[in-house]
Enzyme design. Sequence first.
Site, PDB file in Angstrom:
ATOM      1  N   GLU A 119     -31.672 -57.744   6.192  1.00 24.01           N
ATOM      2  CA  GLU A 119     -31.909 -57.251   7.550  1.00 24.01           C
ATOM      3  C   GLU A 119     -33.287 -56.602   7.626  1.00 24.01           C
ATOM      4  O   GLU A 119     -33.970 -56.439   6.607  1.00 24.01           O
ATOM      5  CB  GLU A 119     -30.812 -56.254   7.957  1.00 24.01           C
ATOM      6  CG  GLU A 119     -29.449 -56.909   8.119  1.00 24.01           C
ATOM      7  CD  GLU A 119     -28.361 -55.930   8.524  1.00 24.01           C
ATOM      8  OE1 GLU A 119     -28.581 -54.707   8.413  1.00 24.01           O
ATOM      9  OE2 GLU A 119     -27.296 -56.385   8.957  1.00 24.01           O
ATOM     10  N   HIS A 239     -31.065 -49.333  20.514  1.00 27.82           N
ATOM     11  CA  HIS A 239     -30.996 -50.785  20.357  1.00 27.82           C
ATOM     12  C   HIS A 239     -31.613 -51.402  21.612  1.00 27.82           C
ATOM     13  O   HIS A 239     -31.296 -50.982  22.722  1.00 27.82           O
ATOM     14  CB  HIS A 239     -29.540 -51.224  20.193  1.00 27.82           C
ATOM     15  CG  HIS A 239     -29.403 -52.639  19.710  1.00 27.82           C
ATOM     16  ND1 HIS A 239     -29.665 -53.714  20.518  1.00 27.82           N
ATOM     17  CD2 HIS A 239     -29.046 -53.148  18.502  1.00 27.82           C
ATOM     18  CE1 HIS A 239     -29.474 -54.831  19.832  1.00 27.82           C
ATOM     19  NE2 HIS A 239     -29.099 -54.511  18.611  1.00 27.82           N
ATOM     20  N   ARG A 285     -37.460 -53.312  16.531  1.00 27.81           N
ATOM     21  CA  ARG A 285     -36.592 -52.758  17.576  1.00 27.81           C
ATOM     22  C   ARG A 285     -37.286 -51.728  18.461  1.00 27.81           C
ATOM     23  O   ARG A 285     -37.152 -51.744  19.676  1.00 27.81           O
ATOM     24  CB  ARG A 285     -35.379 -52.072  16.929  1.00 27.81           C
ATOM     25  CG  ARG A 285     -34.209 -52.958  16.685  1.00 27.81           C
ATOM     26  CD  ARG A 285     -33.044 -52.139  16.166  1.00 27.81           C
ATOM     27  NE  ARG A 285     -31.943 -53.006  15.764  1.00 27.81           N
ATOM     28  CZ  ARG A 285     -30.801 -52.565  15.282  1.00 27.81           C
ATOM     29  NH1 ARG A 285     -30.596 -51.273  15.140  1.00 27.81           N
ATOM     30  NH2 ARG A 285     -29.853 -53.408  14.949  1.00 27.81           N
ATOM     31  N   HIS A 346     -28.224 -45.681  20.155  1.00 24.22           N
ATOM     32  CA  HIS A 346     -27.456 -46.375  19.122  1.00 24.22           C
ATOM     33  C   HIS A 346     -27.084 -45.497  17.932  1.00 24.22           C
ATOM     34  O   HIS A 346     -26.007 -45.629  17.376  1.00 24.22           O
ATOM     35  CB  HIS A 346     -28.285 -47.576  18.641  1.00 24.22           C
ATOM     36  CG  HIS A 346     -27.575 -48.520  17.743  1.00 24.22           C
ATOM     37  ND1 HIS A 346     -26.390 -49.142  18.085  1.00 24.22           N
ATOM     38  CD2 HIS A 346     -27.878 -48.965  16.491  1.00 24.22           C
ATOM     39  CE1 HIS A 346     -26.001 -49.937  17.092  1.00 24.22           C
ATOM     40  NE2 HIS A 346     -26.871 -49.833  16.106  1.00 24.22           N
ATOM     41  N   ARG A 381     -33.868 -44.829  11.071  1.00 25.33           N
ATOM     42  CA  ARG A 381     -32.874 -45.317  10.108  1.00 25.33           C
ATOM     43  C   ARG A 381     -33.081 -46.795   9.809  1.00 25.33           C
ATOM     44  O   ARG A 381     -33.210 -47.605  10.720  1.00 25.33           O
ATOM     45  CB  ARG A 381     -31.460 -45.106  10.659  1.00 25.33           C
ATOM     46  CG  ARG A 381     -30.369 -45.721   9.773  1.00 25.33           C
ATOM     47  CD  ARG A 381     -28.993 -45.492  10.338  1.00 25.33           C
ATOM     48  NE  ARG A 381     -28.723 -46.232  11.551  1.00 25.33           N
ATOM     49  CZ  ARG A 381     -28.321 -47.505  11.592  1.00 25.33           C
ATOM     50  NH1 ARG A 381     -28.195 -48.189  10.470  1.00 25.33           N
ATOM     51  NH2 ARG A 381     -28.056 -48.075  12.750  1.00 25.33           N
TER      52      ARG A 381
END
Length: 531
Positions: A119, A239, A285, A346, A381
């Site tokens: 990811e 998000h 993101r 998120h 994160r």
Amino acid sequence: MNQQHNCDVLIIGSGAAGLSLALHLAQNADVVILSKSKVNEGSTYYAQGGIAAVFDENDSIESHVADTLIAGAGLCEQEAVQYTAENARACLEWLIDQGVNFDQEDNQGGDVKYHLTREGGHSHRRILHAADATGQAVQTTLVDRVKQHNRIRIFERYNAIDLVRDNKQSDSPCIGAYIWNRNSEKVERIFAKKTILATGGASKVYQYTSNPDIASGDGIAMAWRAGCRVANMEFNQFHPTCLFHPDAGNFLITEALRGEGAILRRPDGSRFMPQFDERAELAPRDIVARAIDFEMKRLGADCMYLDISHKSADFIKQHFPTIYDKTKSLGIDMTKQPIPVVPAAHYTCGGVMINNKGQTDVANLYAIGEVAYTGLHGANRMASNSLLECLVYARAAAQDIEANLNHKQRYLTLPPWDESRVTDSDEEVVIQHNWHELRLFMWDYVGIVRTTKRLERALHRVELLQKEIDEYYRHFRVSNNLLELRNLVQVAELIIRCAMSRKESRGLHYTLDYPETNDEAKVTVLTPAAH
């Protein structure tokens, strides 16, 4: 007189952190798990991704550490990152022993080989997963295990109101909590030798969130009122693409859609991402979320649109059946029309300050999972480190609690809850109005892009709301909405104060007044007034 329950260990929260801690402790302690809703309802259950750990022989702990430090934009605490990465594999193997079925490779040799995915931010394949519903597999497995254990009691549909400290002692340890039974609508008390906050994050403070309804920052607010420091509350991960529809709840539109060629468009159909980043829709993101937010604010639009209708209908249905079915049920045919999307809060990267044993500033009070600030996430994160943090710090807290639990300690009687001067409210509309006002101004003023003026306006409004809610709380009996609103307003103030004190843009905190990143990275710490 309110009913009193007694236990060795009280765990407030029933996600991956709370459930795994309970299982670690239940051989030698009587444990109560407080669950605000049904025991399966929580952020863990909805986690789609996976859990990061070094299982590949070509990977290394050093690489996992380095990737996490980079993602955290210079603000991670090295010791916490090292500790988490070093303990990751053992915690995942424990989870496998509990019965979680992670996806495996087709392996002719007979040895189990897990399918590892990769990811954003990771330099190697190190994500263990159960299809695209890892959280559901973890949650349901742990719930099943917990329900089999005769030393674990689950209190479903209970809100924690406030922590109780023993004021007769100078260091005033935590001795339990006041809790509200949503079934009987009565306040009860629970004495515990050790109390653990595992309540998750605070994303419900924003108008749009991917989190379930229960993510209202309860643990952070309770810990602050009890005298604990909090840190880095300004770092809220958003998000970029959450489905925008009144009946959609908190449905995420996966990044894989953009990976397969979906294009972001304005309401007039024009494309905008190439103007913000050369990677366009495939930018990280935070960049995509900021671009959508900018266009919404500039145009006064409710949402932007994600369009994959240029692909064949067969391709869309084959690759994205869940999203196709969900949008179709709402009257949107994504094979022919674009999907309305907004960024959504998120993940809460900051929280209650703890050490590597999960201990807070208050004796006998611990915090683990998203409610806590460990130093792992820094200013942003990295994907699939969140469930990992829950498991690693649950195990660390369990080891410390087991070593320090006094089995000979007698149960104490907590002071009764006094509601002799309160009445039932006939003004629920006040709570609903304040609720909507809070989430709207947090979204507009303390969202993805901030300015000093917006933050000052937000602080002024939150202080007015706090006065109203404090007065309301003193005069009326508690309810779920009142308790959550009281906590959300407190957490909103902490987020705003942290954001106002950071005079730079770093990671998830972006302010137009200080667009540069300072040379020195400092953690934002807030300390409550003396208890």
